[in-house]
Design an enzyme around this catalytic site. Structure first.
Site, PDB file in Angstrom:
ATOM      1  N   GLU A 103       0.764  -1.162  -0.008  1.00 31.26           N
ATOM      2  CA  GLU A 103      -0.287   0.127   0.152  1.00 31.26           C
ATOM      3  C   GLU A 103       0.853   1.246   0.008  1.00 31.26           C
ATOM      4  O   GLU A 103       1.975   1.190   0.527  1.00 31.26           O
ATOM      5  CB  GLU A 103      -0.870   0.122   1.243  1.00 31.26           C
ATOM      6  CG  GLU A 103      -1.520  -1.254   1.689  1.00 31.26           C
ATOM      7  CD  GLU A 103      -2.134  -0.904   3.142  1.00 31.26           C
ATOM      8  OE1 GLU A 103      -3.150  -1.961   3.494  1.00 31.26           O
ATOM      9  OE2 GLU A 103      -1.701   0.081   3.892  1.00 31.26           O
ATOM     10  N   CYS A 116       3.027   8.377   1.638  1.00 29.93           N
ATOM     11  CA  CYS A 116       3.212   7.502   2.702  1.00 29.93           C
ATOM     12  C   CYS A 116       3.751   6.168   2.093  1.00 29.93           C
ATOM     13  O   CYS A 116       2.830   5.439   1.411  1.00 29.93           O
ATOM     14  CB  CYS A 116       2.185   7.470   3.377  1.00 29.93           C
ATOM     15  SG  CYS A 116       2.442   6.299   4.923  1.00 29.93           S
ATOM     16  N   CYS A 123       5.166  -6.773   8.153  1.00 34.96           N
ATOM     17  CA  CYS A 123       5.988  -6.415   9.123  1.00 34.96           C
ATOM     18  C   CYS A 123       6.387  -7.316  10.159  1.00 34.96           C
ATOM     19  O   CYS A 123       5.628  -8.095  10.746  1.00 34.96           O
ATOM     20  CB  CYS A 123       5.687  -4.956   9.811  1.00 34.96           C
ATOM     21  SG  CYS A 123       6.959  -4.027  10.681  1.00 34.96           S
ATOM     22  N   CYS A 127       3.937  -4.864  16.661  1.00 37.68           N
ATOM     23  CA  CYS A 127       3.262  -4.003  17.363  1.00 37.68           C
ATOM     24  C   CYS A 127       1.825  -4.233  17.681  1.00 37.68           C
ATOM     25  O   CYS A 127       1.224  -4.438  16.556  1.00 37.68           O
ATOM     26  CB  CYS A 127       3.205  -2.638  17.130  1.00 37.68           C
ATOM     27  SG  CYS A 127       5.137  -2.242  17.109  1.00 37.68           S
ATOM     28  N   CYS A 130      -1.126  -2.163  15.805  1.00 38.02           N
ATOM     29  CA  CYS A 130      -0.798  -1.783  14.266  1.00 38.02           C
ATOM     30  C   CYS A 130      -1.280  -3.031  13.397  1.00 38.02           C
ATOM     31  O   CYS A 130      -1.085  -4.213  13.544  1.00 38.02           O
ATOM     32  CB  CYS A 130       0.745  -1.598  13.984  1.00 38.02           C
ATOM     33  SG  CYS A 130       0.837  -1.441  12.289  1.00 38.02           S
ATOM     34  N   GLY A 178       5.622  -1.785   7.318  1.00 42.14           N
ATOM     35  CA  GLY A 178       7.066  -2.311   7.256  1.00 42.14           C
ATOM     36  C   GLY A 178       7.878  -1.387   8.129  1.00 42.14           C
ATOM     37  O   GLY A 178       7.525  -0.212   8.518  1.00 42.14           O
ATOM     38  N   GLU A 179       8.859  -2.047   8.543  1.00 44.15           N
ATOM     39  CA  GLU A 179      10.072  -1.097   9.411  1.00 44.15           C
ATOM     40  C   GLU A 179      11.172  -0.975   8.598  1.00 44.15           C
ATOM     41  O   GLU A 179      12.185  -1.783   8.035  1.00 44.15           O
ATOM     42  CB  GLU A 179      10.439  -2.249  10.666  1.00 44.15           C
ATOM     43  CG  GLU A 179      11.561  -1.747  11.397  1.00 44.15           C
ATOM     44  CD  GLU A 179      11.669  -0.228  11.695  1.00 44.15           C
ATOM     45  OE1 GLU A 179      10.432   0.098  12.176  1.00 44.15           O
ATOM     46  OE2 GLU A 179      12.587   0.473  11.579  1.00 44.15           O
ATOM     47  N   SER A 212      10.643   6.734   9.520  1.00 37.92           N
ATOM     48  CA  SER A 212      10.051   6.257  10.762  1.00 37.92           C
ATOM     49  C   SER A 212      10.444   4.752  11.328  1.00 37.92           C
ATOM     50  O   SER A 212      10.373   3.875  10.525  1.00 37.92           O
ATOM     51  CB  SER A 212       8.535   6.368  10.815  1.00 37.92           C
ATOM     52  OG  SER A 212       7.727   5.987  11.904  1.00 37.92           O
ATOM     53  N   HIS A 237       5.646   5.843  21.815  1.00 37.63           N
ATOM     54  CA  HIS A 237       4.349   5.253  22.149  1.00 37.63           C
ATOM     55  C   HIS A 237       4.174   4.885  23.768  1.00 37.63           C
ATOM     56  O   HIS A 237       3.108   4.858  24.176  1.00 37.63           O
ATOM     57  CB  HIS A 237       3.770   4.146  21.657  1.00 37.63           C
ATOM     58  CG  HIS A 237       3.727   3.989  20.060  1.00 37.63           C
ATOM     59  ND1 HIS A 237       3.208   5.029  19.481  1.00 37.63           N
ATOM     60  CD2 HIS A 237       4.139   3.384  18.895  1.00 37.63           C
ATOM     61  CE1 HIS A 237       3.277   4.965  18.095  1.00 37.63           C
ATOM     62  NE2 HIS A 237       4.052   3.781  17.896  1.00 37.63           N
ATOM     63  N   ASN A 311      -5.850   4.796  15.606  1.00 39.00           N
ATOM     64  CA  ASN A 311      -6.727   4.085  14.780  1.00 39.00           C
ATOM     65  C   ASN A 311      -6.981   2.757  14.993  1.00 39.00           C
ATOM     66  O   ASN A 311      -6.125   1.861  14.631  1.00 39.00           O
ATOM     67  CB  ASN A 311      -6.230   4.536  13.328  1.00 39.00           C
ATOM     68  CG  ASN A 311      -7.193   4.207  12.244  1.00 39.00           C
ATOM     69  OD1 ASN A 311      -8.296   3.965  12.377  1.00 39.00           O
ATOM     70  ND2 ASN A 311      -6.951   4.354  11.098  1.00 39.00           N
ATOM     71  N   CYS A 354      -1.851   2.120   8.109  1.00 39.17           N
ATOM     72  CA  CYS A 354      -1.082   1.027   8.397  1.00 39.17           C
ATOM     73  C   CYS A 354      -1.759  -0.540   8.162  1.00 39.17           C
ATOM     74  O   CYS A 354      -2.143  -1.208   9.178  1.00 39.17           O
ATOM     75  CB  CYS A 354      -0.569   0.842   9.838  1.00 39.17           C
ATOM     76  SG  CYS A 354       1.215   1.011   9.980  1.00 39.17           S
TER      77      CYS A 354
HETATM   78  N1  SAH Z   1       7.730   0.745  11.249  1.00 37.22           N
HETATM   79  C1  SAH Z   1       7.656   1.991  11.184  1.00 37.22           C
HETATM   80  C2  SAH Z   1       7.030   2.789  10.283  1.00 37.22           C
HETATM   81  C3  SAH Z   1       5.548   2.495   9.715  1.00 37.22           C
HETATM   82  S1  SAH Z   1       4.204   3.147  10.991  1.00 37.22           S
HETATM   83  C4  SAH Z   1       7.339   2.659  12.552  1.00 37.22           C
HETATM   84  O1  SAH Z   1       6.914   1.798  13.507  1.00 37.22           O
HETATM   85  O2  SAH Z   1       7.700   3.801  13.021  1.00 37.22           O
HETATM   86  C5  SAH Z   1       3.960   4.378  10.871  1.00 37.22           C
HETATM   87  C6  SAH Z   1       3.483   4.915  12.403  1.00 37.22           C
HETATM   88  O3  SAH Z   1       2.155   4.766  12.516  1.00 37.22           O
HETATM   89  C7  SAH Z   1       4.242   4.499  13.485  1.00 37.22           C
HETATM   90  O4  SAH Z   1       4.378   5.373  14.467  1.00 37.22           O
HETATM   91  C8  SAH Z   1       3.143   3.510  13.922  1.00 37.22           C
HETATM   92  O5  SAH Z   1       3.599   3.168  15.397  1.00 37.22           O
HETATM   93  C9  SAH Z   1       1.676   4.190  13.725  1.00 37.22           C
HETATM   94  N2  SAH Z   1       0.704   3.274  13.979  1.00 37.22           N
HETATM   95  C10 SAH Z   1       0.648   1.927  13.560  1.00 37.22           C
HETATM   96  N3  SAH Z   1      -0.609   1.634  13.635  1.00 37.22           N
HETATM   97  C11 SAH Z   1      -1.194   2.545  14.324  1.00 37.22           C
HETATM   98  C12 SAH Z   1      -2.722   2.772  14.403  1.00 37.22           C
HETATM   99  N4  SAH Z   1      -3.597   1.718  14.478  1.00 37.22           N
HETATM  100  N5  SAH Z   1      -3.033   3.807  15.060  1.00 37.22           N
HETATM  101  C13 SAH Z   1      -2.218   4.806  14.961  1.00 37.22           C
HETATM  102  N6  SAH Z   1      -0.948   4.859  14.562  1.00 37.22           N
HETATM  103  C14 SAH Z   1      -0.509   3.628  14.163  1.00 37.22           C
END
Ligand code: SAH
Length: 361
Positions: A103, A116, A123, A127, A130, A178-179, A212, A237, A311, A354
């Site tokens: 995406e 984005c 990933c 987390c 996510c 992804g990371e 990020s 977080h 979200n 995400c």
């Molecule tokens: N893996 C990287 C980049 C991708 S996610 C990272 O973790 O930074 C980009 C951002 O969206 C990250 O800060 C992640 O923690 C956040 N994110 C992921 N799922 C989310 C959700 N359901 N609601 C709000 N933010 C979220």
């Protein structure tokens, strides 16, 4: 006759080699290997990055065009486009050569257009809040696959497909699937391709690129030595290890103090302000004492806190913090002198967060 099932089975493999995978020297070699003069590499690059309409490479001539076609294989095929905000937010779902789904999201604002991008399919960071983290890692994206997400968005803007008249991509954030730091060399190569001037690359300003990360310390240290001027965003977080261990599991390997040390090392070297990402989750990480602890850990640093209303992912018990709780969290951070903003929630109605669109597919 029934078709063999193997036609539908995705093969997880290395994407075909693409111009965008290569440095300018490598492009020259590749062009010569295909029986063309080296200067054709620049012509071909101008076509790819410089935004000429697809397929119209008339200055190359038919022979050169045919010979060089293998350097511009189709990397991403559009599966679905979903738009909102009167068409100024667009989510693209792409299929790679092996069936992998990826995406990207394009967000057009009055003063900028941001893409984005995804750096991996899936990933491996797991987390729990996510959507991408739930499905695990499928594979790393190639440099070309990362770059192509931006080039395709750039073409749409140039062609006037996005309301607001013809435009260009000005900003890129590595906040899709992804990371990025787990796919380090391809991501760094993609950043160079995106920010090198035409014909080497797309010519986006390094200052307008955000990478990020969950906080892979050795990779952050490596990035610090890279000599790039991109903005680093750290997905924190939680300000304490006890909670962060559960929200960002990699914290058990590189705890808060270590990850902040590495991130501030990056800002010291680059002079770029660190962005702290903090998804506010109701009753989980939004307590006033955690705001105070966060402020304490960030005090006096070149930093900006970006609060993201959670979200909620389908099937999760977690929800965003109530607005009064969010306001109090912001108030405490600001009172402590920490620059703080709450991220706008564009694209929510199109599952813009995400991994949600790929998860539906
Ligand atoms: N893996 C990287 C980049 C991708 S996610 C990272 O973790 O930074 C980009 C951002 O969206 C990250 O800060 C992640 O923690 C956040 N994110 C992921 N799922 C989310 C959700 N359901 N609601 C709000 N933010 C979220």
């Amino acid at each position: 006759m029934t078709l063999p099932l193997v036609f539908d089975a995705p093969r997880r493999g290395t994407p075909p080699r693409h111009l965008a995978d290569l440095t300018t020297d490598e492009r020259r070699e590749a062009v010569e290997a295909l029986g063309e003069k080296g200067f054709r590499a620049d012509q071909l690059s101008r076509h790819y990055f410089g935004g000429h309409a697809d397929g119209q490479m008339t200055d190359l001539g038919p022979t050169a065009r045919d010979r060089l076609a293998p350097l511009l294989p189709t990397l991403l095929t559009s599966v679905r486009q979903v738009t909102c905000d009167e068409g100024t937010t667009r989510k693209d779902l792409w299929r790679a050569h092996d069936g992998t789904l990826i995406e990207s999201v394009l967000m057009r604002y009055p003063d900028r257009s941001t893409v984005c991008v995804s750096s991996q399919a899936g990933c491996g960071m797991a987390c729990p809040f996510c959507a991408t983290g739930q499905a695990g890692l499928t594979r790393n994206l190639s440099t070309g696959e990362i770059v192509d997400q931006v080039v395709r968005a750039d073409r749409s803007l140039r062609n006037g497909e996005v309301p607001g008249g013809p435009g260009r991509v000005s900003n890129v954030v590595f906040m899709g699937m992804g990371e990025p730091m787990a796919n380090y060399s391809r991501v760094v190569a993609a950043v160079r391709r995106l920010t090198d001037p035409v014909p080497a690359g797309l010519g986006i300003s390094q200052r307008n690129v955000v990478v990020s990360t969950v906080g892979l310390v050795p990779a952050i240290d490596k990035l610090t030595a890279e000599g790039l001027n991109v903005t680093l965003a750290l997905s924190l977080h939680a300000p304490d290890d006890e909670l962060r261990d559960t929200l960002v599991p990699v914290n058990t390997r590189w705890p808060v103090a270590e990850v902040l040390k590495a991130a501030f090392g990056y800002t010291r070297t680059t002079g770029r302000r660190l962005s702290i990402e903090y998804a506010l989750i109701r009753g989980v990480n939004d307590q006033p004492y955690r705001a105070d602890l966060l402020a304490k850990r960030l005090r006096g640093k070149l930093v900006h806190v970006n609060l993201i209303p959670l979200n909620p992912t389908p099937g999760s018990a977690w929800d965003a913090s109530p607005k009064p709780v969010e306001r109090e969290f912001v108030r405490r951070l600001r009172e402590a002198g920490i620059a703080t903003t709450v991220r706008d929630t564009r694209g929510r109605e199109i599952a813009g967060a995400c991994g949600q669109l790929a998860a539906q597919e």
